[in-house]
Design a protein around this motif. Structure first.
Motif, PDB file in Angstrom:
ATOM      1  N   THR A  45       0.834  -1.195   0.000  1.00 29.00           N
ATOM      2  CA  THR A  45       0.000   0.000   0.000  1.00 29.00           C
ATOM      3  C   THR A  45       0.875   1.254   0.000  1.00 29.00           C
ATOM      4  OG1 THR A  45      -1.839  -1.074   1.130  1.00 29.00           O
ATOM      5  CG2 THR A  45      -1.677   1.293   1.396  1.00 29.00           C
ATOM      6  N   VAL A  47       0.613   5.550   0.344  1.00 27.38           N
ATOM      7  CA  VAL A  47      -0.271   6.638   0.772  1.00 27.38           C
ATOM      8  C   VAL A  47       0.345   7.976   0.379  1.00 27.38           C
ATOM      9  CG1 VAL A  47      -1.370   7.721   2.777  1.00 27.38           C
ATOM     10  CG2 VAL A  47      -1.011   5.250   2.749  1.00 27.38           C
ATOM     11  N   GLY A  49       1.583  11.516   0.709  1.00 22.99           N
ATOM     12  CA  GLY A  49       2.098  12.227   1.877  1.00 22.99           C
ATOM     13  C   GLY A  49       2.998  11.361   2.730  1.00 22.99           C
ATOM     14  N   VAL A  50       2.947  10.037   2.496  1.00 28.63           N
ATOM     15  CA  VAL A  50       3.807   9.119   3.261  1.00 28.63           C
ATOM     16  C   VAL A  50       4.787   8.416   2.311  1.00 28.63           C
ATOM     17  CG1 VAL A  50       3.888   7.141   4.818  1.00 28.63           C
ATOM     18  CG2 VAL A  50       1.979   8.762   4.964  1.00 28.63           C
ATOM     19  N   HIS A  51       4.232   7.775   1.279  1.00 26.08           N
ATOM     20  CA  HIS A  51       5.065   7.015   0.343  1.00 26.08           C
ATOM     21  C   HIS A  51       5.346   7.764  -0.945  1.00 26.08           C
ATOM     22  CE1 HIS A  51       3.028   4.142   2.973  1.00 26.08           C
ATOM     23  NE2 HIS A  51       4.175   3.506   2.942  1.00 26.08           N
ATOM     24  N   ALA A  89      -8.244   4.294  -3.271  1.00 26.14           N
ATOM     25  CA  ALA A  89      -9.135   5.259  -2.628  1.00 26.14           C
ATOM     26  C   ALA A  89      -8.789   6.607  -3.243  1.00 26.14           C
ATOM     27  CB  ALA A  89      -8.923   5.267  -1.116  1.00 26.14           C
ATOM     28  N   GLY A 127     -10.010  11.778   2.262  1.00 25.37           N
ATOM     29  CA  GLY A 127      -8.622  11.973   2.656  1.00 25.37           C
ATOM     30  C   GLY A 127      -7.672  11.842   1.476  1.00 25.37           C
ATOM     31  N   GLN A 128      -6.443  11.455   1.775  1.00 33.03           N
ATOM     32  CA  GLN A 128      -5.405  11.298   0.766  1.00 33.03           C
ATOM     33  C   GLN A 128      -5.652  10.086  -0.117  1.00 33.03           C
ATOM     34  OE1 GLN A 128      -4.752  12.022   3.887  1.00 33.03           O
ATOM     35  NE2 GLN A 128      -3.107  13.538   4.015  1.00 33.03           N
ATOM     36  N   VAL A 130      -4.906   6.598  -1.477  1.00 35.49           N
ATOM     37  CA  VAL A 130      -4.266   5.364  -0.996  1.00 35.49           C
ATOM     38  C   VAL A 130      -4.378   4.343  -2.123  1.00 35.49           C
ATOM     39  CG1 VAL A 130      -4.293   3.519   0.724  1.00 35.49           C
ATOM     40  CG2 VAL A 130      -4.916   5.851   1.399  1.00 35.49           C
ATOM     41  N   THR A 132      -3.432   0.425  -3.279  1.00 37.17           N
ATOM     42  CA  THR A 132      -2.996  -0.900  -2.840  1.00 37.17           C
ATOM     43  C   THR A 132      -2.978  -1.827  -4.046  1.00 37.17           C
ATOM     44  OG1 THR A 132      -3.973  -0.595  -0.655  1.00 37.17           O
ATOM     45  CG2 THR A 132      -3.556  -2.863  -1.349  1.00 37.17           C
TER      46      THR A 132
END
Lengths: 327, 327
Positions: A45, A47, A49-51, A89, A127-128, A130, A132
């Motif tokens: 997965t 995301v 802002g993270v990945h 998402a 939200g952000q 995502v 997967t």
């Protein structure tokens, strides 16, 4: 965006694998398997802002990487990838054209390996983004390259230069100033568009008892996983680790990129000393880069030691242990 | 929360399926398949605020449903579920205990079907929770119950009461006032804890050319999918559709819950008239409820007609078409 409309647009017009009885378009996909093979499955997965940062990456970049990192996991077992499923998402504000660009890029990458899209899900989120991806692959029975396969005396190898992805990320985040645009572009590309080492993995699977990991979390982390799973210790040598010739000029902390940066998606593994020469020749014939970086030594406390010319430090999963080790 | 720590806690201590060579703990899972069987795979994503409300559902509820809806997709092919992989984007602020409760509940549900957790990914997000579950199952070769299998003359059936999940959601969202707590609890439970109809699906797979869908998007939507895939039209009758005896007392729009509410996760399908009696008896013996609700008729424009006693209306995927149909 209408989900039914998107499904229609992304549904492949033709399939590479005849084993598929039903792809997209029913409650689930149905496929045959081959005698003498095992199935391999993984899921990852990412995301926003993270990945990845949707402000720095195009939808095509995001799609590429989400699929590539999963193909890399199949490669790290020595398998070949066959099918993928994509769940996204999608934030409000994304356009159908963004989604299509994302699927289009995944489809291009998939074609390189003759992979088929056989399912997925598209939902909205406040939200952000995502994303997967599930990838299913195959391997000949009993030929999977497991982390637990390393044995004392094995040669430790990697398939390509390390630290370049972390350098690219550092450029992207403006933590390293860009002096040479072409150079920065090279490293950023290594970060955004890693190449899964499927062919190298397939060669590994032809040999006996090869241990293998892909370098997603950093060399130190992956080696520690092999050490733990195989109950061995590992010595690696700074001078043997392949890095881009410019890497040391970019930042004083370049060595941390190499050891802990991760996301290079090269393979790291071990193979017995008596197979090494043949394996190395085999890789050369197929133009697969391969570099010895160390040795497995006698089973013990499952530790990883980094020899940098002056002294030896123990590599933890996520950092150095600067206390000198009693060996 | 430490990902390695969580992985350690959720890794099953024992596995139901001996076909698994590697479960959690390497780059990917590896498993054998059985001769004479096909693989089935599906993936579904649930987002907080869209598919559930973390303010109204416990982590256990969320985990249960995320797995149940995927098992339901396998059931809707006539297959039996074997493996699952769980990918979660976890918002900051969630505790390890929440995550454990979620995995624990999935594990309980999985045990009912002797399913094994074989992989997944846990990542952080600054946004809402997103949970994606992949389920892999098996079915005897050529026995999958496809949407395209409906034929003129077939009996159309469902496996249980419809509209109850939508009623539960209406209670949850306080759109329907709660007058009787026990009653509301029943319907809310139908919404939060749907039972995948695996056994019913398995019985279907023993018969010839059964069409099958699970009711996730609403009866009207699922029937339209069968009609389109099979190029047939479908007649269903209001008086034949099973509903809870209290349903009509809850809201004037209860009929919309039945036709368009969705998330009941009952199965809807069709089977040839000459197999129907035997199939019905078979279900009775196994205590599987089964209800005829209509008939497939001559191939045509792939339409679904709802006969409500007074007149017949065409059911679109997402609503009525109130214009009278020329038949």
């Amino acid at each position: 965006m209408d989900e039914f409309d998107l499904i229609h647009r992304i549904t492949p017009r033709s399939l590479s694998h005849q084993e598929i009885e039903i792809g997209i378009g029913d409650d689930a996909a149905v496929y045959h398997t081959k005698n003498g093979y095992q199935e391999i499955v993984c899921v990852d997965t990412m995301v926003d802002g993270v990945h990845f940062l949707s402000s720095h990456s195009t939808p095509a970049d995001i799609g590429y990487k989400a699929l590539a990192v999963n193909i890399s996991d199949i490669a790290a077992m020595g398998g070949f990838p066959k099918y993928y499923l994509v769940s996204i998402a999608v934030p409000f504000g994304w356009h159908a054209s963004d989604m299509e660009a994302m699927y289009e890029e995944m489809s291009k990458l998939a074609k390189l390996y003759q992979m088929d899209l056989i399912g997925g899900d598209t939902v909205s989120t406040k939200g952000q983004m995502v994303i997967t991806v599930t990838v299913i692959g195959e391997i000949k029975k009993g030929k999977a390259c497991l982390r637990s396969h390393a044995q004392p005396g094995d040669v430790v190898f990697v398939t390509g230069e390390l630290g370049s992805s972390a350098a690219g990320l550092s450029f992207l985040l403006e933590k390293t100033p860009i002096k040479n645009k072409a150079q920065a572009k090279y490293f950023i590309n290594r970060h955004k568009r890693p190449t899964p080492r499927v062919e190298a993995g397939l060669i590994c699977s032809r040999y006996h008892h090869v241990a293998l990991n892909d370098i997603s979390d950093g060399l130190a982390s992956e080696l520690n996983e092999i050490a733990e799973a195989s109950r061995v210790s590992i010595d690696i040598y700074k001078d043997l680790i392949p890095v881009h010739s410019d890497l040391h000029t970019l930042h004083t902390r370049w060595e941390e990129w190499v050891l802990f940066g991760g996301e290079d998606f090269e393979l790291v593994g071990s193979i017995s000393g008596d197979q090494w020469e043949h394996f190395y020749q085999d890789c050369s014939v197929h133009r697969i880069p391969i570099y010895q970086i160390g040795r497995i030594h006698q089973s013990g406390d499952a530790q990883v030691f980094y020899h940098n010319g002056q002294d030896s430090v123990r590599l933890e999963k996520k950092g150095y242990n600067h206390f000198k080790q009693d060996r």
